[in-house]
Design an enzyme around this catalytic site. Structure first.
Site, mmCIF file in Angstrom:
data_model
loop_
_atom_site.group_PDB
_atom_site.id
_atom_site.type_symbol
_atom_site.label_atom_id
_atom_site.label_comp_id
_atom_site.label_asym_id
_atom_site.label_seq_id
_atom_site.Cartn_x
_atom_site.Cartn_y
_atom_site.Cartn_z
ATOM 1 N N HIS A 7 0.768 -1.262 0.063
ATOM 2 C CA HIS A 7 -0.012 -0.089 -0.097
ATOM 3 C C HIS A 7 0.783 1.388 0.246
ATOM 4 C CE1 HIS A 7 -3.589 -2.197 0.383
ATOM 5 N NE2 HIS A 7 -3.546 -2.547 1.741
ATOM 6 N N ASP A 60 -2.875 -10.587 -2.420
ATOM 7 C CA ASP A 60 -3.576 -10.134 -1.063
ATOM 8 C C ASP A 60 -4.756 -9.470 -1.295
ATOM 9 O OD1 ASP A 60 -2.060 -8.647 1.456
ATOM 10 O OD2 ASP A 60 -4.060 -7.535 0.856
ATOM 11 N N HIS A 112 -6.427 -6.997 -0.504
ATOM 12 C CA HIS A 112 -6.460 -5.744 -0.755
ATOM 13 C C HIS A 112 -5.612 -5.332 -2.181
ATOM 14 C CE1 HIS A 112 -6.984 -6.133 3.489
ATOM 15 N NE2 HIS A 112 -8.016 -5.286 3.324
ATOM 16 N N ASP A 124 -4.750 -12.789 3.514
ATOM 17 C CA ASP A 124 -5.905 -12.427 4.086
ATOM 18 C C ASP A 124 -7.078 -12.766 3.179
ATOM 19 O OD1 ASP A 124 -4.603 -10.496 2.419
ATOM 20 O OD2 ASP A 124 -4.710 -8.779 3.578
#
Lengths: 339, 135
Positions: free
Chosen positions: A124, A159, A161, A246
């Site tokens: 991120h 991931d 996200h 995740d």
């Protein structure tokens, strides 16, 4: 076939207290790798120190200076999600340097695969700011280093996200292909199929958003049907993976429905996309349910090495196959492809 | 004439100051007020320490009411995302974007974590950054 583990980093540092991005995550990954009993096939390497030049390829000097200073003064919060402690800078340097050490180890050996078992995560983190638990974009530091050595790099991000930081850093770089599967809608809010790369690198970003409940077969379809043809045309020299766990059905931060076995299958896909042995490096990103992280890490490494291992059944039948196909159409439309 | 004003809120005093200014602007110009709350990683999981969403919605409704804005001109949107990305997405077609100087959880005194600074770089519509009044 050897597994190179770079690290572990962050198993006793960068501790934000009651926060899901915690040191025990690293121990869970190491325990999962230990469950495979790899013996002499397991090779551990220590991080190298990233140079200023290597860091400045992906972050601005102002951001790096401010982050270092902030940590040295005790840290605090960057935003409601992201903490900095007095040892965060040092830990982030080790995490970025673990990736570089993995590259060197693989280049020297010429075979095997590598897993950078390090935190804080990085995908991120944008050029000018950290966010979403991430401070320094470690996978971007390694990808940029490979590009500087004359390589073409696939960054595969599974991931749950979207890796907004990695996407934005390489938005205009034709030597880096960024491919992401991620839950949508979800933080950080980027990663639409029509985000396909900048003017200098059209088509070099592939995003396949997935609905809550999507299972392993849906993620595989995203990679096989949408990403694989693009990767094949791109012909990467290296495959770097933003390896979050995740998307596991037990994870508390999202709602995809993968099992640990699905991560093993994804690792097999990553190996299949690489041009040769010794060209795949996994970087730990998210994953916050410790038992799921342990099982998923074991399955992933087994998939990477081609070894049989299964603690859960693969998942299938979840929603999203239609979304995957629509994403492919939207991507082609945004690139002006007509059929 | 301003027809659509987008403002970001996160429960911080700076965001409330921005909301108050944006509501006044909407009243003065007859605009629709789009109030955007971006849900982060921890809040999505119910782990956030910031004020609950209901509390923020209460604040929004109170501030908007105090500004004299007709409730039918209020559009309250809760979206998953990082604040800058969420505001940029919601700002499509807007005439003005309004934010506070410093959001919840962000550290004062540095540029780290600054949503307003990131918006200043990326916004394609006029941006107003409202300083919070000293407490």
């Amino acid at each position: 076939m050897p597994l190179i583990v770079a690290g572990p980093v962050g198993q006793d540092a960068h501790d934000g207290g009651p926060h899901p991005e915690r040191p025990a995550r690293v121990n869970a990954v190491m325990d999962g790798i230990g469950d495979l009993r790899l013996g002499t096939d397991l090779v551990q390497v220590a991080p190298v120190r990233p140079t200023g030049e290597q860091l400045r390829r992906v972050h601005t000097p102002v951001y790096l200076d401010e982050l270092e200073l902030f940590a040295h003064h005790g840290g605090g919060s960057l935003d409601p999600d992201t903490f900095v402690t007095d040892d965060s800078w040092e830990t982030a340097m080790q995490a970025a340097g673990a990736g570089l050490a993995a590259l060197d180890a693989l280049a020297e050996r010429g075979d095997g695969s590598a897993f950078v078992v390090a935190r804080p995560p990085g995908h991120h983190a944008e050029r000018e700011r950290g966010m979403g638990f991430c401070l320094v974009n470690s996978i971007a530091v390694s990808a940029a280093e490979l590009v500087a050595r004359g390589n073409r790099v696939l960054v595969l991000d599974w991931d749950v996200h979207h890796g907004n930081g990695t996407q934005s850093i390489f938005w205009d770089d034709p030597d880096v292909l960024y491919v992401s599967t991620h839950q949508w809608p979800l933080y950080p809010g980027t990663g639409r199929p029509d985000e396909t790369g900048g003017a200098d690198a059209p088509g070099s970003t592939v995003n396949v958003p997935l609905p809550p409940g999507a299972t392993g077969d849906v993620v595989r379809a995203a990679l096989d049907e949408v990403a694989a043809p693009v990767v094949s045309a791109f012909a990467p020299d290296w495959v770097l993976v933003s390896c979050g766990f995740d998307a596991h059905r037990a994870d508390p931060l999202a709602e995809l429905a993968l099992s640990s076995a699905d991560f093993g299958a994804l690792a097999e896909v990553a190996v299949g996309l690489a041009p040769a042995s010794g060209r795949v490096v996994l970087f730990l990103e998210g994953g916050y349910d410790l038992p799921a992280v342990r099982r998923s890490a074991a399955a992933t490494v087994a998939g990477l090495l081609g070894d049989p291992y299964r603690s859960e059944e693969p998942t299938m039948g979840g929603p999203g196959l239609d979304v995957v196909r629509a994403a492919g159409v939207l991507r082609e439309r945004s690139l002006g492809v007509t059929r | 004439m301003t027809r659509r004003v987008v403002v970001g809120v996160d429960g911080s005093s700076a965001a409330t100051a921005a909301l108050r200014w944006a509501a006044g602007e909407a009243v003065a110009t007859g605009a629709q007020l789009v109030v955007v709350h971006a849900v982060g990683l921890l809040e999505h999981a119910g782990l956030a320490t910031a004020p609950a969403q209901e509390a923020r919605e209460d604040v929004v409704r109170r501030v908007v009411e105090e500004a004299g804005l007709d409730a039918t001109r209020l559009d309250w949107r809760v979206v998953d995302g990082e604040p800058c990305a969420a505001l940029l997405r919601q700002a499509g077609g807007a005439d003005l974007v309004v934010v506070g100087t410093r959001g919840a959880g962000a550290h004062s005194g540095t540029l780290l974590g600054s949503t307003s600074l990131a918006l200043a770089e990326h916004a394609v519509v006029p941006l107003v950054i409202v300083p919070s009044s000293p407490d």
